[in-house]
Design a protein around this motif. Structure first.
Motif, PDB file in Angstrom:
ATOM      1  N   LEU A  74       0.812  -1.220   0.000  1.00 53.76           N
ATOM      2  CA  LEU A  74       0.000   0.000   0.000  1.00 53.76           C
ATOM      3  C   LEU A  74       0.845   1.270   0.000  1.00 53.76           C
ATOM      4  CD1 LEU A  74      -2.644   1.552   0.148  1.00 53.76           C
ATOM      5  CD2 LEU A  74      -2.629   1.157   2.638  1.00 53.76           C
ATOM      6  N   GLU A  75       1.764   1.369   0.927  1.00 51.94           N
ATOM      7  CA  GLU A  75       2.556   2.600   1.045  1.00 51.94           C
ATOM      8  C   GLU A  75       3.337   2.886  -0.231  1.00 51.94           C
ATOM      9  OE1 GLU A  75       6.243   4.203   3.756  1.00 51.94           O
ATOM     10  OE2 GLU A  75       4.716   2.968   4.743  1.00 51.94           O
ATOM     11  N   GLU A  79       2.956   5.919  -3.417  1.00 48.94           N
ATOM     12  CA  GLU A  79       4.075   6.743  -3.873  1.00 48.94           C
ATOM     13  C   GLU A  79       4.303   6.663  -5.383  1.00 48.94           C
ATOM     14  OE1 GLU A  79       7.392   5.343  -1.585  1.00 48.94           O
ATOM     15  OE2 GLU A  79       6.548   6.072   0.294  1.00 48.94           O
ATOM     16  N   HIS A  80       3.700   5.682  -6.043  1.00 50.49           N
ATOM     17  CA  HIS A  80       3.961   5.462  -7.471  1.00 50.49           C
ATOM     18  C   HIS A  80       2.782   5.799  -8.379  1.00 50.49           C
ATOM     19  CE1 HIS A  80       7.437   3.324  -5.914  1.00 50.49           C
ATOM     20  NE2 HIS A  80       7.949   3.474  -7.117  1.00 50.49           N
ATOM     21  N   CYS A  84       0.284   6.912 -13.422  1.00 45.21           N
ATOM     22  CA  CYS A  84      -1.077   6.959 -13.994  1.00 45.21           C
ATOM     23  C   CYS A  84      -1.365   8.281 -14.690  1.00 45.21           C
ATOM     24  CB  CYS A  84      -2.118   6.732 -12.889  1.00 45.21           C
ATOM     25  SG  CYS A  84      -1.951   5.152 -12.043  1.00 45.21           S
ATOM     26  N   GLU A  85      -0.548   9.284 -14.458  1.00 43.51           N
ATOM     27  CA  GLU A  85      -0.760  10.607 -15.045  1.00 43.51           C
ATOM     28  C   GLU A  85      -0.495  10.569 -16.552  1.00 43.51           C
ATOM     29  OE1 GLU A  85      -1.885  13.313 -13.524  1.00 43.51           O
ATOM     30  OE2 GLU A  85      -1.935  12.350 -11.551  1.00 43.51           O
ATOM     31  N   PRO A  96      -5.449   8.807 -13.656  1.00 43.77           N
ATOM     32  CA  PRO A  96      -5.575   8.339 -12.275  1.00 43.77           C
ATOM     33  C   PRO A  96      -7.002   7.895 -11.933  1.00 43.77           C
ATOM     34  CG  PRO A  96      -4.544  10.515 -12.350  1.00 43.77           C
ATOM     35  CD  PRO A  96      -4.996  10.187 -13.734  1.00 43.77           C
ATOM     36  N   GLU A  97      -7.979   8.380 -12.665  1.00 42.08           N
ATOM     37  CA  GLU A  97      -9.362   7.972 -12.422  1.00 42.08           C
ATOM     38  C   GLU A  97      -9.632   6.574 -12.972  1.00 42.08           C
ATOM     39  OE1 GLU A  97      -8.664  11.065 -13.961  1.00 42.08           O
ATOM     40  OE2 GLU A  97      -8.746  12.046 -12.003  1.00 42.08           O
ATOM     41  N   LYS A  98      -8.837   6.139 -13.957  1.00 43.15           N
ATOM     42  CA  LYS A  98      -9.049   4.843 -14.602  1.00 43.15           C
ATOM     43  C   LYS A  98      -8.060   3.772 -14.159  1.00 43.15           C
ATOM     44  CE  LYS A  98     -10.884   6.887 -18.819  1.00 43.15           C
ATOM     45  NZ  LYS A  98     -10.667   7.083 -20.258  1.00 43.15           N
ATOM     46  N   LEU A  99      -6.882   4.191 -13.695  1.00 46.14           N
ATOM     47  CA  LEU A  99      -5.805   3.255 -13.399  1.00 46.14           C
ATOM     48  C   LEU A  99      -5.261   3.449 -11.981  1.00 46.14           C
ATOM     49  CD1 LEU A  99      -3.812   3.727 -16.724  1.00 46.14           C
ATOM     50  CD2 LEU A  99      -5.338   1.827 -16.173  1.00 46.14           C
ATOM     51  N   PHE A 100      -4.673   2.382 -11.446  1.00 49.30           N
ATOM     52  CA  PHE A 100      -3.980   2.445 -10.170  1.00 49.30           C
ATOM     53  C   PHE A 100      -2.725   1.600 -10.329  1.00 49.30           C
ATOM     54  CE2 PHE A 100      -3.066   1.193  -5.775  1.00 49.30           C
ATOM     55  CZ  PHE A 100      -3.164   2.418  -5.135  1.00 49.30           C
TER      56      PHE A 100
END
Length: 182
Positions: A74-75, A79-80, A84-85, A96-100
């Motif tokens: 998680l942490e 940080e990464h 997604c940007e 970032p709304e579609k990917l993690f």
């Protein structure tokens, strides 16, 4: 396979890996992460972390599968998320709304599709990941990715572990000792 049976399979697999690691002082000590608690998961979900990723982290908060494959805890995942940007000139639908971002394979990010739940990577033939024209689906979901690609002999292919390196790869040794790989 139901979600409940899948989750129990994940727990059994992680327990086998933890037991094998406890009996293997010769292996790299930080192969397996711990597990997050309910309070940490609730706070992260409120911050927008996908529930599927958090459910996985409740069992296994990251795995360092060697120099070329890493599944973030998680942490580290938090940080990464810059991966997604959107990148100028990239044909990939980065958002970032579609990917993690959940990890790295050979220096390229691996994503969880927030809508469909699949694990997405970049086809091998691309030098710079953001120049890829499309994502490649690596698995139907995060548990499937771990159970079918990282916690089996398939890991050696994914990590490009050749015959000369097979005896030096600690993750592969751990999988073998846990009875998960040949």
């Amino acid at each position: 396979m139901t979600s409940a049976s899948s989750g129990s399979r994940l727990r059994v697999t992680v327990e086998a890996l933890r037991s094998a690691q406890a009996e293997s002082p010769d292996l790299y000590r930080y192969l397996l992460g711990g597990a997050i608690d309910d309070e940490t998961a609730a706070a992260a979900e409120a911050d927008g972390v996908p529930r599927e990723f958090l459910e996985f982290c409740r069992v296994l908060d990251g795995a360092d599968c060697g120099p070329s494959v890493q599944l973030f805890g998680l942490e580290e995942a938090e940080e990464h998320q810059y991966y997604c940007e959107p990148v100028d000139g990239s044909p990939l639908p980065l958002s970032p709304e579609k990917l993690f971002c959940i990890g790295m394979i050979h220096g390229t990010p691996v994503f969880l599709d927030r809508m469909g739940g699949g694990v997405l990577g970049i086809p091998v033939e691309h030098r710079e990941w953001f120049e890829a024209e499309h994502f490649e689906q690596l698995a139907q979901g995060l548990e499937a990715f771990f159970l079918e690609r990282l916690a089996t002999s398939e890991y050696a292919r994914l990590a490009l572990v050749d015959d000369e390196m097979v005896e030096h790869d600690d993750w592969l040794k751990l999988l073998r000792r846990a009875g998960l790989a040949d």
